[in-house]
Design a protein around this motif. Structure first.
Motif, short mmCIF file in Angstrom:
data_model
loop_
_atom_site.label_atom_id
_atom_site.label_comp_id
_atom_site.label_asym_id
_atom_site.label_seq_id
_atom_site.Cartn_x
_atom_site.Cartn_y
_atom_site.Cartn_z
N LYS A 1 -13.73 0.04 -4.99
CA LYS A 1 -12.90 -1.56 -4.97
C LYS A 1 -12.18 -1.67 -6.08
CE LYS A 1 -14.12 -4.97 -2.80
NZ LYS A 1 -14.89 -6.16 -2.27
N GLY A 2 -10.86 -1.99 -5.79
CA GLY A 2 -9.82 -2.39 -7.06
C GLY A 2 -9.35 -1.18 -7.89
N GLU A 3 -9.75 0.12 -7.08
CA GLU A 3 -9.08 1.27 -8.04
C GLU A 3 -7.86 1.60 -7.36
OE1 GLU A 3 -10.48 1.91 -11.13
OE2 GLU A 3 -12.07 0.56 -10.83
N ALA A 4 -7.54 1.76 -6.15
CA ALA A 4 -6.48 2.39 -5.70
C ALA A 4 -5.20 1.84 -5.92
CB ALA A 4 -6.54 2.13 -3.98
N GLY A 5 -4.91 0.81 -6.22
CA GLY A 5 -3.63 0.16 -6.55
C GLY A 5 -3.19 0.87 -7.98
N LEU A 6 -3.88 0.60 -9.00
CA LEU A 6 -3.61 1.29 -10.22
C LEU A 6 -3.29 2.73 -10.29
CD1 LEU A 6 -5.76 -0.76 -12.67
CD2 LEU A 6 -3.27 -1.05 -12.19
N ALA A 7 -4.39 3.59 -9.17
CA ALA A 7 -4.31 4.91 -9.46
C ALA A 7 -2.90 5.34 -8.55
CB ALA A 7 -5.53 5.57 -8.44
N ALA B 1 1.40 3.77 5.36
CA ALA B 1 2.38 3.68 6.45
C ALA B 1 2.17 2.32 7.00
CB ALA B 1 2.23 4.76 7.55
N LYS B 2 1.04 1.83 7.30
CA LYS B 2 0.75 0.72 7.62
C LYS B 2 1.37 -0.58 6.81
CE LYS B 2 -3.11 -2.21 9.24
NZ LYS B 2 -2.98 -3.46 8.30
N LEU B 3 0.95 -0.19 5.43
CA LEU B 3 1.67 -1.26 4.34
C LEU B 3 3.25 -1.50 4.43
CD1 LEU B 3 -0.74 -0.68 1.64
CD2 LEU B 3 -0.63 -2.64 2.81
N VAL C 1 -1.81 -2.56 -2.00
CA VAL C 1 -2.48 -1.20 -1.69
C VAL C 1 -4.09 -1.77 -1.79
CG1 VAL C 1 -3.16 1.15 -2.66
CG2 VAL C 1 -0.70 0.27 -2.58
N ASP C 2 -4.39 -2.46 -2.83
CA ASP C 2 -6.05 -2.72 -3.10
C ASP C 2 -6.23 -3.90 -1.98
OD1 ASP C 2 -6.70 -1.19 -5.27
OD2 ASP C 2 -6.06 -2.86 -6.63
N THR C 3 -5.62 -4.78 -1.63
CA THR C 3 -5.92 -5.56 -0.77
C THR C 3 -6.44 -5.02 0.82
OG1 THR C 3 -4.40 -7.16 -1.50
CG2 THR C 3 -5.19 -7.44 0.75
N GLU C 4 -5.58 -3.95 1.18
CA GLU C 4 -5.69 -3.23 2.49
C GLU C 4 -6.92 -2.40 2.19
OE1 GLU C 4 -5.65 -1.72 6.22
OE2 GLU C 4 -4.55 -3.55 5.26
#
Length: 377
Positions: free
Chosen positions: A236-242, A348-350, A216-219
């Motif tokens: 940056k770097g916040e979405a994956g954890l959230a 959806a892309k992931l 999630v963070d990579t994309e």
């Protein structure tokens, strides 16, 4: 509380993580690990209480180790085709790993000591075929502590229900979106309800829901870099954890319902959230970010060995880092929309890319085994 075979009384970061309610599973398996004792050592020394596998892991193991040569020659001599050879090789490894983890499974009443194996991802859009393969894998391995991995595609949801209804424990994989996670929970509960109707022992059924984190963070970080504003850079770097933290809230909410109460009264176990894709891809982020930032009771963190070693070496485990973060996590998702990033489009892309990667990995595994069979004939 998790149980491991750790002999030492030293309170290591992995022991602290286990004590905080996080089960540590290794995201790797090979016959070499089983024969050499390296997997046993991780159980005894670093609090590992389970294993996850995927086609990429098996392909790498087959390419790197000569420990499969005897079996490959036997399969080739018997005229075994490549699909059956893959089934034989991978299920043998998983069965042996299940036996290794059997004491952990017994000590935790089946909660841990789990070894996961994936259905052929080429079947991910065919619910009936996925269900049939899940049942075949379960029969072939013939161990109560195996978990059958089924991708959380829309077509996979009925397969999850059908497999659970047969009394087979499931690792639901490839979850990115919160909406899909709700559907996965529903599929699990529906499977338990059908299992109960079928006279199955609900206490014997277990499940985890594998929520992917670092991808999630990579994309999203790639998109934030392209936007380039200060507001974007701050995210940056916040979405994956959230995203994962909000998934945990959904998990907790699902247990506070009459529907779950009825199933729990019949002996059902909660479907635990599992944090997958926890290797940090961005070198500017701490290498244990997706471990220390996702600590909460009744969760699993499946780690590549590099992340496990980093965790054991220097992770700072300070207790629950999820509960109480929901407002801030929601704000992160809202701020992504404000800078022009569509959460729905990203997840959806992931999922689509993840399924393609699974299929490519399976093709790689087939080619690796085919080449080995041909060389042995």
């Amino acid at each position: 509380m998790n149980t491991s075979a750790t002999a030492s009384n030293i309170t290591t970061p992995t022991k602290k993580l286990s004590d905080a309610g996080v089960s540590i599973w290794l995201d790797d398996l090979s016959r070499e690990r089983l024969i050499s004792g390296s997997l046993r050592a991780l159980i005894e020394e670093k609090d590992v209480v389970g294993v996850t596998t995927n086609p990429t892991i098996f392909a790498a193991a087959l390419a790197a180790h000569r420990t499969y040569e005897v079996q490959v020659k036997e399969l080739a001599a018997a005229g075994t085709d490549v699909d059956e050879a893959v089934l034989a090789i991978t299920t043998d490894d998983v069965r042996e790993a299940c036996d290794l983890f059997a004491p952990v499974a017994e000590a935790t009443q089946g909660v841990d000591g789990r070894v996961s194996i994936e259905v052929d991802p080429r079947l991910a859009q065919d619910a009936e075929a996925t269900s049939a393969m899940a049942q075949r894998l379960s029969r072939t391995i013939d161990r109560d502590n195996a978990l059958i991995k089924i991708p959380a595609t829309e077509a996979g949801l009925p397969s999850i229900t059908a497999t659970i209804a047969e009394g087979i424990s499931v690792n639901v994989t490839l979850i990115f979106s919160l909406e899909r996670y709700r559907a996965v929970i529903n599929a699990y509960l529906l499977g338990l309800e059908q299992a109960l109707e079928n006279g199955k022992d609900l206490a014997a059924i277990h499940s985890v829901a594998s929520f992917f984190v670092s991808r999630v963070d990579t994309e999203i970080d790639k998109r934030l870099d392209a936007i380039g504003t200060d507001e974007a850079k701050d995210l940056k770097g916040e979405a994956g954890l959230a995203n994962a933290r909000l998934a945990y809230r959904i998990h907790k909410e699902s247990l506070d319902t009459e529907r779950w109460a009825r199933l729990a009264a019949a002996g059902a176990h909660p479907q635990r959230p599992l944090w997958a894709s926890t290797g940090v891809k961005d070198p500017s982020l701490p290498d244990t970010r997706y471990v220390t930032g996702l600590v909460a009771p009744h969760t699993v963190n499946t780690m590549p060995e590099k992340t496990l070693e980093s965790t054991f070496d220097h992770a700072e485990i300070t207790g629950d880092t999820i509960t109480g973060t929901y407002e801030q996590s929601t704000k992160v998702i809202e701020q992504l929309a404000e800078v022009g990033i569509s959460y729905d489009e990203v997840v959806a892309k992931l999922e689509a890319e993840g399924l393609t990667k699974f299929e490519d990995s399976w093709s790689e595994l087939l080619e690796t085994v085919r080449a080995a069979l041909d060389a042995s004939r």
